[in-house]
Each structure stands twice: as structure tokens, then as C-alpha cells.
Motif scaffolding. Structure first.
Motif, PDB file in Angstrom:
ATOM      1  N   ARG A 115     155.362 -27.657  28.063  1.00  9.52           N
ATOM      2  CA  ARG A 115     156.429 -27.085  28.990  1.00  9.52           C
ATOM      3  C   ARG A 115     157.083 -28.342  29.946  1.00  9.52           C
ATOM      4  O   ARG A 115     158.203 -28.270  30.365  1.00  9.52           O
ATOM      5  N   GLN A 128     153.576 -19.923  26.384  1.00 10.04           N
ATOM      6  CA  GLN A 128     151.985 -19.332  26.692  1.00 10.04           C
ATOM      7  C   GLN A 128     151.739 -19.736  28.068  1.00 10.04           C
ATOM      8  O   GLN A 128     150.618 -18.996  28.324  1.00 10.04           O
ATOM      9  N   VAL A 129     152.710 -20.575  28.759  1.00  7.80           N
ATOM     10  CA  VAL A 129     152.324 -20.464  30.291  1.00  7.80           C
ATOM     11  C   VAL A 129     153.323 -20.288  31.082  1.00  7.80           C
ATOM     12  O   VAL A 129     154.435 -20.351  30.647  1.00  7.80           O
ATOM     13  N   ASP A 130     153.150 -19.874  32.268  1.00 11.37           N
ATOM     14  CA  ASP A 130     154.369 -19.455  33.074  1.00 11.37           C
ATOM     15  C   ASP A 130     154.962 -20.622  33.896  1.00 11.37           C
ATOM     16  O   ASP A 130     156.177 -20.580  34.326  1.00 11.37           O
ATOM     17  N   SER A 168     149.846 -26.596  26.232  1.00  8.92           N
ATOM     18  CA  SER A 168     151.088 -25.760  26.468  1.00  8.92           C
ATOM     19  C   SER A 168     151.655 -26.394  27.960  1.00  8.92           C
ATOM     20  O   SER A 168     153.055 -26.175  28.155  1.00  8.92           O
ATOM     21  N   HIS A 169     150.947 -26.697  29.012  1.00  5.26           N
ATOM     22  CA  HIS A 169     151.358 -27.478  30.114  1.00  5.26           C
ATOM     23  C   HIS A 169     152.093 -28.360  29.809  1.00  5.26           C
ATOM     24  O   HIS A 169     153.269 -28.723  30.294  1.00  5.26           O
ATOM     25  N   THR A 218     154.006 -25.311  34.532  1.00  8.01           N
ATOM     26  CA  THR A 218     153.376 -26.570  34.019  1.00  8.01           C
ATOM     27  C   THR A 218     152.087 -26.754  34.472  1.00  8.01           C
ATOM     28  O   THR A 218     151.500 -27.754  34.455  1.00  8.01           O
ATOM     29  N   GLY A 219     151.836 -26.033  35.507  1.00  6.24           N
ATOM     30  CA  GLY A 219     150.338 -26.331  36.163  1.00  6.24           C
ATOM     31  C   GLY A 219     150.402 -27.591  37.128  1.00  6.24           C
ATOM     32  O   GLY A 219     149.388 -28.158  37.200  1.00  6.24           O
ATOM     33  N   THR A 255     144.612 -28.550  32.709  1.00 11.54           N
ATOM     34  CA  THR A 255     145.886 -28.597  32.047  1.00 11.54           C
ATOM     35  C   THR A 255     145.649 -28.798  30.534  1.00 11.54           C
ATOM     36  O   THR A 255     144.263 -29.030  29.979  1.00 11.54           O
ATOM     37  N   ASN A 256     146.388 -27.866  29.616  1.00  6.77           N
ATOM     38  CA  ASN A 256     146.311 -27.799  28.189  1.00  6.77           C
ATOM     39  C   ASN A 256     147.548 -28.264  27.602  1.00  6.77           C
ATOM     40  O   ASN A 256     148.548 -28.625  28.355  1.00  6.77           O
TER      41      ASN A 256
END
Length: 751
Positions: free
Chosen positions: A391, A348-350, A387-388, A352-353, A384-385
């Protein structure tokens, strides 16, 4: 198979860290029947992991029987076609059993268990070579990881083991030895053997001679008589005894799980594989040459395919936490409900932020070897969420593998690596986690080289089957190592990440790893939590028992009719106070508690008399009783503060429970010799609870009576209201007047 040709099968026992499997393969190495059984994990203390050897044995029996039934139901004539079995197992996991009774003398101590930290530190200080003293002979550093240290702990700490060793009744082995001994007859002439790969993980085998190293045994004080005979990975060891589902079938192959996976991947010299399971294990075949690592890796056996065959060696890097980090997300944080969900969540994310997660839950293995490391998650922002985080967990597995492979490249050099026609070094992968395509792509991106996943990712069981099949002539080495069919069916993940970004991410990862060092002292060891929890529980229970025995006295001082019905609520209120104190331990409020202890007696009286007026109606004697209860709690609290201050030290963390008990009792004797006089009870019935030793000794006895693995349940059953208090604003409590205690006590009783 042509018409009329006999069906031929090979069975494979795959005894892993969390489950056991039995897989049956046909002549083309295709699985035609299998069964898997999970078994119990025991965690007696923080960092301790144990298995029940008898449960493992039963899991093997069940898996064999069920797999045979399934294969037969699918139309295969397994009864007459099964020609041999191979065995592969979790390495380093250690046990000692009685040769006369066949019974384990203690649970098996699992490879990831770290109870031997103090033993390791002691040896490092005493031996001239320090941590690397045995590397020249066995290729391994002194570490909690390896079997020899676990055996020393068993001899030093388990009376039954020491007595059996002294009397000559003890047999030592890793899980392969335990299984083979039982499969071939047990107390009725069972074979006590191990193979070169499992033996190489004990610290006791000489890598050059492939036999037990006498000098090492002498230094450690381990008698050679308790050790199994060492055999090759591919030879007929013995036949399965009566009483098993497949009596008379030969055991013809035996390898540690990572060596079996290497054979299952048919890794030749210069080729490497990475297995992703609970941990991750990377091995590079170095051929017949032992390469000594200068970059934190281990020199070990790859495999020896026959009693007269040359040994192939390997460089290995072991990672303690890989798939276990995904389990942690699922079981401890609840971010996912099943391991398979992590891929979808991470997609859902590209990226890890900027978040980096290092799963050093019990330290770091290769190439860092830092048992003082602890897990960190850094780079978190409001952006940060989950998903991060998900990942970042996947990336942590891949970064750790890259760390190991980078070390392998340095140790082996260009000549020690096999490359394809494009000049690329290929990493072969296997294990349950490799079904995650995102994980495999991340791995390729971070390595900058292709990652190859075979069609059958369960290569550990396949490797054991190959070893057995080679021993009975079902296959030849040419059949296995010269065939290109496996690569044709494999899936290849090629890197797409830009080199500049790859280097930046690796630099950030290394910075994150450096933040994990020297963090072992940050938190109170959970084993101490359990000890103190039981102390407090026993303290409350002692009060209950004493008050119950003196109920007749209480009745005489209480004037209201039906007063006996009020006694139990009063006593339960005392237990709540104990729970509140326990919550203080978890919230790091020891200083706050210590500075305000004297207010507890007054607050305790006010609340109980308001809640139960019958006590105040009883006059002075009733209030004296209440004050005595409060005073007991406070004085006991003082002792527990002293104990906690000791148990939070690094020295205490490295002691086993018996030594912690001895130290704490000495502390109590020095600080509170007149504990009973301080409390000042009247009446001999109450004096039993005045002895702090009674609290501690009895509570620790109570702790040992609990079945292993029940601690979470015990805590959830007994912590009760205190767990709800944890949500309070403790910063406010620290800054408030002692009146806050009244609020907290009232809140507890309200619950």
C-alpha cells in the motif's frame, strides 16, 4: 457506418520504454486490431539503461504485420481502408547512426539513464547560469534526463560516433527520428525529421522559435548538420517505403508519448493529465502562453496540430519511478508474482501502518530534482507486513503526482486552471496502472479533487492516431475537443479522505522525502562491483591457466600415483578463496580482511594439506607451491582493498569505466611497484599473474566481452559458495579471533 460506406482506418505506432505496439482505429476511434511486443532492456552499469535500435525497429515491423493480420481476421478490410499512421515514442532516448550504412553506432541511451551525471556537474560549474543556464531558451534545466547531454556523452566516449560526426556521416535523433528515417527508406533517401514535442526534450530547441537554438549548439559544441528537421505534430511527413508491411501509407502524425497522451485525453487550456507507466508524467495545457515555472516544473510544448497552427504549451512534471516500483516489488523482492496482485494485497489493510516509501532509486525528478536522493522505506515496526509495504508503494506514486500538481497550481494560478461546474479541478489519468481502482481512489483522496479515468486508458496511441487523422481530414479539431462523449463513458473517483488526515499524511510524506537527500554515497556503485567481480574471476582464472601450464612440474613433486587428479580440486579451492574475498566486499568486511591477511597463508596451507594429503607428501616443494598460492591471494587482496577504497568515493562514481581503470592503475603503480618480488615466486611460468595490471586490464576486457544484461547470470554462475557464506553471522566473525577464517575456508570447500 451506413451501408456501402467505405471503411476508413488510422494506424498508430506506440513505441514505449519496454514494449512496442501497433493499434488500428476505425473512424469512431475504436481499436479494431492491435499487437504488442516487448524488447530487451540492457543495464551495462548501475544507472545505465540501453536499448538495441535494431531490435526496436524489428518490433515495429512485427507489430504492424500482426495487427494487420488480426484486424483482417476480424473481417475488416484494412488493406484498402488504412489511410495513414501516427507515431508516438519514448522521449529523450537518444541514438546516433550512420547515414551511409544505416547502422546504429551505439545502443540507444534511454531517458532514465544517469551516466551523464559528471557531464551535468561539469556544465553547471562552467556556465554562468549554472543548472538553469538554458532554461530561458528551452525551458529545461541541465539534467541527465535530456537528450543533449546523452549526445555529448556519445561523442566523448564512443570512437565510432566521434569519427562519424567529424566525417559528416552521423545522424542524431530520438526514437521518432530513427523510426521515421527507416520507415521512409533509410539509406535510400529516408527522411531525417523530428517533431516539436520530441525536439523540445533535447535541450536544443528554442521554445519560442520552435527551431534549433544556435547559441545552445555553439556552447555545447554540437554541429547542426547532424540534427533532424523539426516538423509539427500533425502533417503528412512522408510515405512508408517498400519492404514494410504497409508501403505507400503516409506518416501523418508524430508526438512524444506524453504529448500524445495529452492529445488522446483532448486536454484543452487549463486541463491536466497524468500518465502512469514506468514513470509518471503530468502535463497541464497552458494554451499559447509559455509559463516559466518557479516550483521545479518544466516548460514544454503540449502539441502543434499543423505546420501553420499555433503551438500549445504546457507545464510538465516528470516522475522517474511509478509503475517501476511495482515491478521492483515483483522482480526484486518477490512480494508479488504479477503487477496485478498489488491491489488485492494492499486492500488487505486499511492504511500503511505509518510506513512511507519513497522510490528515489536513481534520484528524484520534479519538483525536487535531486540526483543525490536514494530510495527509503521508513516507519517500519514489528507490526509492518507486506500488505503495508504494498500500500505504501501505491501511495508513493500518488504522493509524487500530488507534489507535481501542487507546483502546477502555484505556477499556473487560478486563471490557468479549468474547473467543472462544481468548481472542481479534474485530473485526467491514463496508462496501464490506472486499471488499479485502489490506486485511483488513493490519488483522489490525496489530491482532494476528482480523478477521471477514460474508457480507453491507452490514450498515448490514441493521441498519435488523432494527430494523423487530423492531418488527412478524417477528423476535425471540433470533433475531438468539443465532444462530451468521452467524459460520459469515463469513470470518476471522488475523494473521501478527511482534510485533516490528508494534511497529516502529506506532512509525513514530505518528511520521508527529505530523508532521501544526500544518500548517493552510501553504497558502492554496482558498476564497481562488476569491475571488481571480473577482477577476481580473472584472478582465479589466471591461476587455473598458470597451474595447468605447469602441471608437469607439479607431477614431479607429488609422489602419490594418480596425483594429477588432485590438481584440479586444489585449484578449485583457490577459486573458492577468491569467492570468499568477494563475499567480504559485499559484507563490508574490508577492514577485517585487511587486518587478518597474514593469517590466510597459514590457514590456506592447513586446509589444503588436510583435504589433499598428496600435497604434503610431496615435501617442501609441494608446500612451497601451496604457500605461493596463498601469498598471491593475499597480495592481490591488498591491491583490491586499495582499489575498493577509491571506488567507493563519490569521485569514482562519477567517472566512466575508462577513467576508473586509469585511476586504479595509477594507484597500483604507487602502492605496489614491487608486487612480484613481494610474492617471491620461483619460475617464470608464474610471473604472468604477478602483474596487477594484467588482472585489471584483462578482467575489464572480459567484462566488455559479456553481452549486456548478462551480469546477474554471470554473478550467479560464478559467485557460487560465496553467496551461501553471506548468510553467516558476520557480527560474530568481526568479534572472533582469526581462527574464524579457518571455519569459513572449510565451509567453502565443503560446499
Amino acid at each position: 457506418m451506413s451501408k456501402g460506406e467505405e471503411e476508413v482506418f488510422i494506424g498508430s505506432i506506440d513505441q514505449g520504454t519496454t514494449s512496442t505496439r501497433f493499434i488500428i482505429y476505425d473512424r469512431f476511434a475504436r481499436p479494431i486490431g492491435s499487437h504488442q511486443v516487448e524488447f530487451t532492456q540492457f543495464y551495462p552499469e548501475a544507472g545505465w539503461v540501453e536499448h538495441n535500435p535494431m531490435e526496436i525497429l524489428e518490433s515495429v515491423r512485427i507489430c504492424i504485420a500482426k495487427a494487420l493480420d488480426k484486424a483482417t481476421a476480424n473481417g475488416h478490410n484494412v488493406d484498402s481502408g488504412l489511410k495513414a499512421i501516427g507515431l508516438t515514442n519514448q522521449r529523450e532516448t537518444t541514438l546516433v547512426w550512420s547515414k551511409s550504412s544505416g547502422c546504429p553506432l551505439y545502443n540507444a541511451i534511454v531517458w532514465m539513464d544517469v551516466r551523464t551525471s559528471a557531464v551535468c556537474r561539469k556544465l553547471e560549474k562552467e556556465l554562468p547560469g549554472g543548472r538553469t543556464h538554458f532554461v530561458e531558451s528551452c525551458g529545461l534545466p541541465i539534467s541527465t534526463y535530456f537528450s543533449a547531454l546523452k549526445l555529448l556523452w556519445l561523442i566523448d566516449n564512443v570512437d565510432a560516433v566521434k569519427k562519424a560526426v567529424d566525417s559528416g556521416d552521423a545522424l542524431f535523433g530520438t526514437i521518432d527520428s530513427w523510426l521515421v528515417w527507416n520507415l521512409t527508406g533509410g539509406i535510400h533517401n529516408g527522411l531525417h525529421i523530428t517533431d516539436v514535442s520530441n525536439a523540445s526534450r533535447t535541450m536544443l530547441m528554442n521554445l519560442k522559435t520552435l527551431d534549433w537554438d544556435k547559441k545552445t549548439l555553439d556552447i555545447l559544441g554540437i554541429p547542426a548538420e547532424i540534427l533532424p528537421k523539426i516538423v509539427s505534430n500533425s502533417e503528412i511527413i512522408g510515405n512508408i517505403a517498400k519492404g514494410w508491411p504497409i508501403p505507400g501509407i503516409p506518416i501523418a502524425g508524430c508526438l512524444g508519448d506524453q504529448h500524445a497522451a495529452m492529445l488522446g485525453q483532448v486536454c484543452k487550456k487549463g486541463e491536466a493529465k497524468s500518465t502512469y507507466g514506468t514513470g509518471a508524467f503530468i502535463l497541464l495545457n497552458t494554451g499559447e502562453e509559455i509559463i516559466k515555472s518557479n516550483h521545479g516544473l518544466l516548460s514544454t510544448i503540449a502539441f502543434k496540430l499543423g505546420s501553420n497552427a499555433p503551438a500549445n504549451y504546457a507545464l510538465e512534471g516528470s516522475i522517474a519511478i511509478a509503475g517501476a516500483a511495482v515491478q521492483w516489488l515483483r522482480d526484486s523482492l518477490g512480494i508479488i508474482s504479477s503487477a496485478s496482485e498489488i491491489e488485492e494485497l494492499a486492500l488487505q489493510v486499511d492504511n500503511t501502518g505509518g510506513v512511507y516509501f519513497v522510490p528515489a532509486f536513481n534520484g528524484l525528478f520534479a519538483p525536487w530534482w535531486r540526483d543525490d536522493a536514494r530510495g527509503v522505506c521508513i516507519g517500519i515496526t514489528r507490526f509492518t507486513n507486506k500488505s503495508h509495504i504494498a500500500r505504501a508503494v501505491l501511495e508513493s506514486m500518488c504522493f509524487q503526482v500530488k507534489d507535481v500538481l501542487d507546483s502546477m497550481h502555484k505556477d499556473a494560478g487560478e486563471k490557468g486552471e479549468a474547473k467543472n461546474e462544481k468548481g472542481e479541478f479534474l485530473l485526467r489519468v491514463d496508462g496501464g496502472a490506472t486499471v488499479n481502482n485502489l490506486l485511483m481512489q488513493i490519488q483522489a483522496d490525496l489530491l482532494g479533487t476528482p480523478v477521471v479515468r477514460p474508457a480507453d486508458i491507452e490514450t498515448t496511441a490514441l493521441g498519435a492516431a488523432y494527430a494523423a487523422g487530423l492531418a488527412i481530414g478524417m477528423w476535425t479539431e471540433a470533433d475531438l475537443f468539443n465532444s462530451g462523449e468521452k467524459m460520459k463513458k469515463a469513470t470518476t473517483f471522488n475523494p473521501v479522505l478527511r482534510e485533516e488526515l490528508r494534511k497529516k499524511k502529506v506532512e509525513s510524506w514530505c518528511k520521508a522525502v527529505s530523508r532521501t537527500f544526500d544518500l548517493a554515497d552510501l553504497s558502492l556503485p554496482m558498476s564497481c562491483f562488476f569491475d571488481l567481480k571480473c577482477c577476481l574471476d580473472h584472478f582465479a582464472q589466471s591461476l587455473l591457466e598458470v597451474f595447468d601450464r605447469t602441471v608437469g612440474v607439479i607431477k614431479s613433486v607429488v609422489t602419490s600415483g594418480g596425483a594429477a587428479a588432485n590438481i584440479r580440486p586444489l585449484i578449485e579451492s583457490q577459486r573458492l578463496c577468491c569467492r570468499i574475498f568477494y563475499s567480504l566486499i559485499f559484507q563490508d568486511l574490508l577492514e577485517f580482511f585487511e587486518n587478518n591477511m597474514d593469517t590466510w597463508i597459514t590457514e590456506f596451507r592447513d586446509i589444503l594439506t588436510a583435504k589433499y594429503p598428496v600435497l604434503e607428501d610431496g615435501g617442501r616443494d609441494g608446500l612451497t607451491l601451496v604457500d605461493g598460492m596463498g601469498a598471491t591471494l593475499v597480495e592481490a587482496g591488498k591491491l583490491y582493498v586499495i582499489a575498493i577504497k577509491f571506488l567507493t568515493t563519490k569521485e569514482a562514481h562519477e567517472l566512466n569505466r575508462d577513467w576508473r581503470l586509469t585511476y586504479v592503475l595509477d594507484i597500483f603503480d604507487k602502492h605496489e611497484p614491487d608486487f612480484g618480488e613481494t610474492v617471491g615466486y620461483n619460475g617464470s611460468a608464474l610471473k604472468e599473474i604477478n602483474d596487477p595490471k594484467h588482472f585489471l586490464v584483462a578482467s575489464l576486457a572480459n567484462l566488455s566481452a559479456h553481452s549486456p544484461g548478462r551480469y546477474p547470470q554471470v554473478i550467479s554462475e560464478n559467485l557460487g559458495p560465496a553467496s551461501k557464506l553471506i548468510s553467516l553471522d558476520y557480527d560474530h566473525i568481526r568479534a572472533s579471533a582469526p581462527d574464524t577464517l579457518k571455519f569459513r575456508l572449510n565451509l567453502a570447500i565443503a560446499f
